[in-house]
Design a protein around this motif. Structure first.
Motif, PDB file in Angstrom:
ATOM      1  N   ALA A  85       2.376  -9.593   4.135  1.00 56.54           N
ATOM      2  CA  ALA A  85       1.069  -9.844   3.477  1.00 56.54           C
ATOM      3  C   ALA A  85       1.282 -10.022   1.862  1.00 56.54           C
ATOM      4  N   ARG A  86       0.495 -10.512   1.306  1.00 54.30           N
ATOM      5  CA  ARG A  86       0.577 -10.831  -0.187  1.00 54.30           C
ATOM      6  C   ARG A  86      -0.283  -9.732  -0.863  1.00 54.30           C
ATOM      7  N   MET A  87      -1.339  -9.052   0.170  1.00 52.45           N
ATOM      8  CA  MET A  87      -2.283  -8.206  -0.269  1.00 52.45           C
ATOM      9  C   MET A  87      -2.648  -7.069   0.806  1.00 52.45           C
ATOM     10  N   ILE A  88      -2.764  -6.027   0.833  1.00 49.04           N
ATOM     11  CA  ILE A  88      -3.116  -4.867   1.768  1.00 49.04           C
ATOM     12  C   ILE A  88      -4.362  -4.422   1.240  1.00 49.04           C
ATOM     13  N   ILE A  89      -5.541  -4.524   2.110  1.00 48.38           N
ATOM     14  CA  ILE A  89      -6.703  -3.633   2.142  1.00 48.38           C
ATOM     15  C   ILE A  89      -6.563  -2.470   2.878  1.00 48.38           C
ATOM     16  N   ASN A  90      -6.494  -1.280   2.336  1.00 49.34           N
ATOM     17  CA  ASN A  90      -6.129  -0.241   2.877  1.00 49.34           C
ATOM     18  C   ASN A  90      -7.399   0.771   3.249  1.00 49.34           C
ATOM     19  N   CYS A  91      -7.784   0.752   4.619  1.00 48.37           N
ATOM     20  CA  CYS A  91      -9.040   1.327   5.045  1.00 48.37           C
ATOM     21  C   CYS A  91      -8.604   2.705   5.845  1.00 48.37           C
ATOM     22  N   CYS A  92      -7.415   3.211   5.741  1.00 51.04           N
ATOM     23  CA  CYS A  92      -7.035   4.401   6.542  1.00 51.04           C
ATOM     24  C   CYS A  92      -7.009   5.393   5.759  1.00 51.04           C
ATOM     25  N   GLY A  93      -7.853   6.254   5.913  1.00 54.38           N
ATOM     26  CA  GLY A  93      -7.717   7.715   4.984  1.00 54.38           C
ATOM     27  C   GLY A  93      -7.806   8.732   6.134  1.00 54.38           C
ATOM     28  N   PRO A  94      -7.866  10.119   5.596  1.00 53.56           N
ATOM     29  CA  PRO A  94      -7.836  10.461   4.227  1.00 53.56           C
ATOM     30  C   PRO A  94      -6.402   9.993   3.607  1.00 53.56           C
ATOM     31  N   TYR A  95      -6.648   9.380   2.186  1.00 56.29           N
ATOM     32  CA  TYR A  95      -5.551   8.741   1.541  1.00 56.29           C
ATOM     33  C   TYR A  95      -4.561   9.746   1.103  1.00 56.29           C
ATOM     34  N   ARG A 104       3.723   3.093  -1.386  1.00 58.91           N
ATOM     35  CA  ARG A 104       5.189   2.895  -1.523  1.00 58.91           C
ATOM     36  C   ARG A 104       5.726   1.787  -0.940  1.00 58.91           C
ATOM     37  N   SER A 105       5.263   1.461   0.147  1.00 58.52           N
ATOM     38  CA  SER A 105       5.747   0.086   0.976  1.00 58.52           C
ATOM     39  C   SER A 105       5.528  -1.117   0.101  1.00 58.52           C
ATOM     40  N   CYS A 106       4.119  -0.944  -0.535  1.00 62.22           N
ATOM     41  CA  CYS A 106       3.803  -2.203  -1.172  1.00 62.22           C
ATOM     42  C   CYS A 106       4.505  -2.433  -2.277  1.00 62.22           C
ATOM     43  N   ILE A 107       5.080  -1.254  -2.941  1.00 64.49           N
ATOM     44  CA  ILE A 107       5.907  -1.580  -4.283  1.00 64.49           C
ATOM     45  C   ILE A 107       7.185  -2.035  -3.734  1.00 64.49           C
ATOM     46  N   GLY A 110       6.604  -5.900  -2.687  1.00 66.72           N
ATOM     47  CA  GLY A 110       6.004  -6.890  -3.541  1.00 66.72           C
ATOM     48  C   GLY A 110       4.516  -7.438  -3.188  1.00 66.72           C
ATOM     49  N   THR A 111       4.080  -6.328  -2.632  1.00 64.34           N
ATOM     50  CA  THR A 111       2.503  -6.526  -2.218  1.00 64.34           C
ATOM     51  C   THR A 111       1.467  -5.728  -2.906  1.00 64.34           C
ATOM     52  N   HIS A 112       0.489  -6.726  -3.083  1.00 59.19           N
ATOM     53  CA  HIS A 112      -0.576  -5.984  -3.846  1.00 59.19           C
ATOM     54  C   HIS A 112      -1.325  -5.205  -2.939  1.00 59.19           C
ATOM     55  N   TYR A 113      -2.231  -4.366  -3.407  1.00 56.39           N
ATOM     56  CA  TYR A 113      -2.751  -3.104  -2.749  1.00 56.39           C
ATOM     57  C   TYR A 113      -4.052  -2.854  -3.413  1.00 56.39           C
ATOM     58  N   LYS A 129       3.362   8.332 -10.250  1.00 53.50           N
ATOM     59  CA  LYS A 129       4.430   8.186  -9.550  1.00 53.50           C
ATOM     60  C   LYS A 129       5.007   6.597  -9.577  1.00 53.50           C
ATOM     61  N   TYR A 130       3.939   5.697  -9.307  1.00 51.17           N
ATOM     62  CA  TYR A 130       4.125   4.169  -9.206  1.00 51.17           C
ATOM     63  C   TYR A 130       3.725   3.197 -10.255  1.00 51.17           C
ATOM     64  N   HIS A 131       3.212   3.638 -11.267  1.00 50.94           N
ATOM     65  CA  HIS A 131       2.577   2.659 -12.268  1.00 50.94           C
ATOM     66  C   HIS A 131       3.747   1.770 -12.985  1.00 50.94           C
ATOM     67  N   GLU A 132       4.753   2.626 -13.132  1.00 50.01           N
ATOM     68  CA  GLU A 132       5.899   1.668 -13.800  1.00 50.01           C
ATOM     69  C   GLU A 132       6.769   0.759 -12.889  1.00 50.01           C
ATOM     70  N   ALA A 133       6.979   1.360 -11.595  1.00 47.32           N
ATOM     71  CA  ALA A 133       7.344   0.521 -10.638  1.00 47.32           C
ATOM     72  C   ALA A 133       6.593  -0.805 -10.425  1.00 47.32           C
ATOM     73  N   ALA A 134       5.340  -0.623 -10.096  1.00 44.04           N
ATOM     74  CA  ALA A 134       4.287  -1.639  -9.828  1.00 44.04           C
ATOM     75  C   ALA A 134       4.493  -2.674 -11.038  1.00 44.04           C
ATOM     76  N   GLN A 135       4.527  -2.207 -12.249  1.00 42.37           N
ATOM     77  CA  GLN A 135       4.662  -3.171 -13.402  1.00 42.37           C
ATOM     78  C   GLN A 135       6.106  -3.924 -13.119  1.00 42.37           C
ATOM     79  N   ARG A 136       7.132  -3.293 -12.922  1.00 45.17           N
ATOM     80  CA  ARG A 136       8.375  -3.944 -12.938  1.00 45.17           C
ATOM     81  C   ARG A 136       8.337  -4.974 -11.571  1.00 45.17           C
ATOM     82  N   GLN A 137       7.391  -4.620 -10.606  1.00 44.27           N
ATOM     83  CA  GLN A 137       7.413  -5.614  -9.666  1.00 44.27           C
ATOM     84  C   GLN A 137       6.296  -6.722  -9.765  1.00 44.27           C
ATOM     85  N   GLY A 138       5.422  -6.500 -10.935  1.00 48.72           N
ATOM     86  CA  GLY A 138       4.494  -7.435 -11.085  1.00 48.72           C
ATOM     87  C   GLY A 138       3.357  -7.467  -9.898  1.00 48.72           C
TER      88      GLY A 138
END
Length: 427
Positions: A85-95, A104-107, A110-113, A129-138
């Motif tokens: 997927a290019r994008m995951i809509i996550n409806c599975c909680g509790p988050y 983590r898997s999206c990071i 390279g999948t948007h979330y 935890k993941y802001h910088e990693a997401a920035q690197r992945q764009g």
């Protein structure tokens, strides 16, 4: 990348997940775009049944929609899903329990979330935890894309865009209505589990909030809180008693405002939130249920009781059974946004009292499973289709930070959400 589906809804067999499918089917296909989508979850049989149910509801053949088997307790299966997927809509909680493995898997892939969490501690942890990693992945990770936060964040953005000058403060007044002939639960058990988990983290969350506030920008003039149980009759909102609402959504708005201050050099907007209540009975009931939930959620045995008897502890709003559709469809929330500021942007004016006001309003029918599902689908589509209007780098963002310059307001209005400016006045 070309072989990937554009969007996959994970947790599609849950009440929120299956309620999302009609909106995704409608909005993924229009003259401007053609997006492919699929669904993910643990049970092939349940996922097939959900597609059949959705086909019957919307009158379209969805038998060809791809199905992906994935389980949040099996990270390899989640990784295989996000690769498709290019994008995951996550409806599975509790988050707090099931969300991080998907982020983590999206990071990694390279999948948007996007998700519909109302658990502020979870989002804060993901950002750290993941802001910088997401920035690197764009890639863009945007939490809170459901009713609880989009319904406050986006109208505040609208007020700021429409205000003829510099906005200093916004007061939010929430008024709820439920059809008098409706009986039954209003929310599903998954939402209650998320609420209990979020409440159990409030001590840590608010301690972190206090530490953030100690280092916050000192704003002048400071907005004053209104007295509990007072009435406001002169600004165009219903004549009801007000109750200050220390909701986590204010902290989310503050974090968005801090982002704008630090990255775009915007003056932060101060926000307060109040409930509008008809009687002392409704006030006392709300206070009692809120306190019991918070106290019980701090202990393991208390959480077990809350999860075992949701109907008792929530006053009938949550239940193990699916929500009553009549109740859901007859639930309406009106939110008023009263802003004050200055009619020009000269810094010299900021030492003077505000001289301009603006009043906006959003009307939401079926906030939990109508507005929420519409908003999260629009969030996913806008990230995929308006990349130049998002923050320059990827990362983990709040809704306002992600969507301020996009067409989100217009998209909500176009899809039946009355979100309007009611008046502008001199003070």
């Amino acid at each position: 990348m070309d072989s990937r589906l554009d969007i996959v809804v994970f947790g599609a067999t849950g009440f929120t997940g299956k309620s999302t499918l009609p909106y995704l089917h409608k909005l993924a296909q229009n003259p401007e775009r053609s997006l492919t989508w699929g669904i993910g979850g643990r049970s092939l049989e349940k996922l097939q049944n959900i597609l059949h149910e959705a086909s019957t509801r919307i009158g379209a053949d969805l038998s060809g929609i791809p199905i992906i088997i994935a389980d949040s307790t099996n990270e390899k299966s989640i990784m295989e899903m996000t690769k498709k997927a290019r994008m995951i809509i996550n409806c599975c909680g509790p988050y707090q329990v099931h969300g991080e493995v998907v982020v983590r898997s999206c990071i990694e892939t390279g999948t948007h979330y996007v998700d519909v969490t109302a658990e502020p501690y979870f989002q804060e942890a993901m950002e750290k935890k993941y802001h910088e990693a997401a920035q690197r992945q764009g890639i863009y990770i945007v939490n809170y894309c459901g009713y609880g936060y989009m319904a406050t964040e986006i109208p505040v953005c609208l007020l700021e865009n429409k205000f003829p000058g510099t906005l200093n403060s916004v007061e939010i007044f929430t008024d709820t209505y439920q059809g008098v002939y409706s009986q039954g639960s209003q929310f599903n058990i998954g939402s209650w589990k998320s609420a209990v988990v979020a409440s159990s983290k409030l001590k840590t969350f608010f301690w972190n909030k206090i530490k953030r506030d100690w280092n916050s920008v000192k704003m002048r003039p400071k907005i004053c809180s209104r007295l509990p149980f007072s009435r406001i009759t002169s600004i165009g909102i219903p004549n009801k008693k007000i109750l200050p609402f220390p909701s986590p959504d204010i902290d989310i708005i503050n974090r968005s405002q801090r982002y704008f201050y630090e990255n775009v050099e915007k003056r932060p907007i101060q926000v307060r939130h109040y409930y509008l209540l008809d009687s002392w009975k409704s006030i006392l009931k709300l206070l009692f249920m809120g306190m019991i939930t918070i106290i019980f959620s701090q202990f393991s045995c208390g959480r077990k009781l809350l999860l075992k008897y949701p109907k008792v502890f929530s006053g009938g709003h949550f239940d193990h059974e699916s929500p009553n559709e009549e109740v859901v469809e007859n639930t309406k929330i009106c939110m008023y946004f009263y802003g004050k500021g200055w009619s020009n942007k000269k810094d010299s004016q900021f030492n003077q009292p505000p001289n301009k006001s603006i009043l906006g309003k959003i009307d939401i029918v079926n906030p939990a499973y109508g507005f929420t599902c519409l908003a999260v689908v629009l969030s996913a589509i806008i990230i995929l289709t308006e990349p130049s209007k998002l923050p320059k780098k990827g990362g983990v963002y709040t809704p306002a930070a992600a969507f301020f310059d996009t067409s989100m307001v217009e998209a909500l209005q176009k899809n039946g959400v009355p979100l309007n400016i009611l008046s502008e006045n001199d003070l």
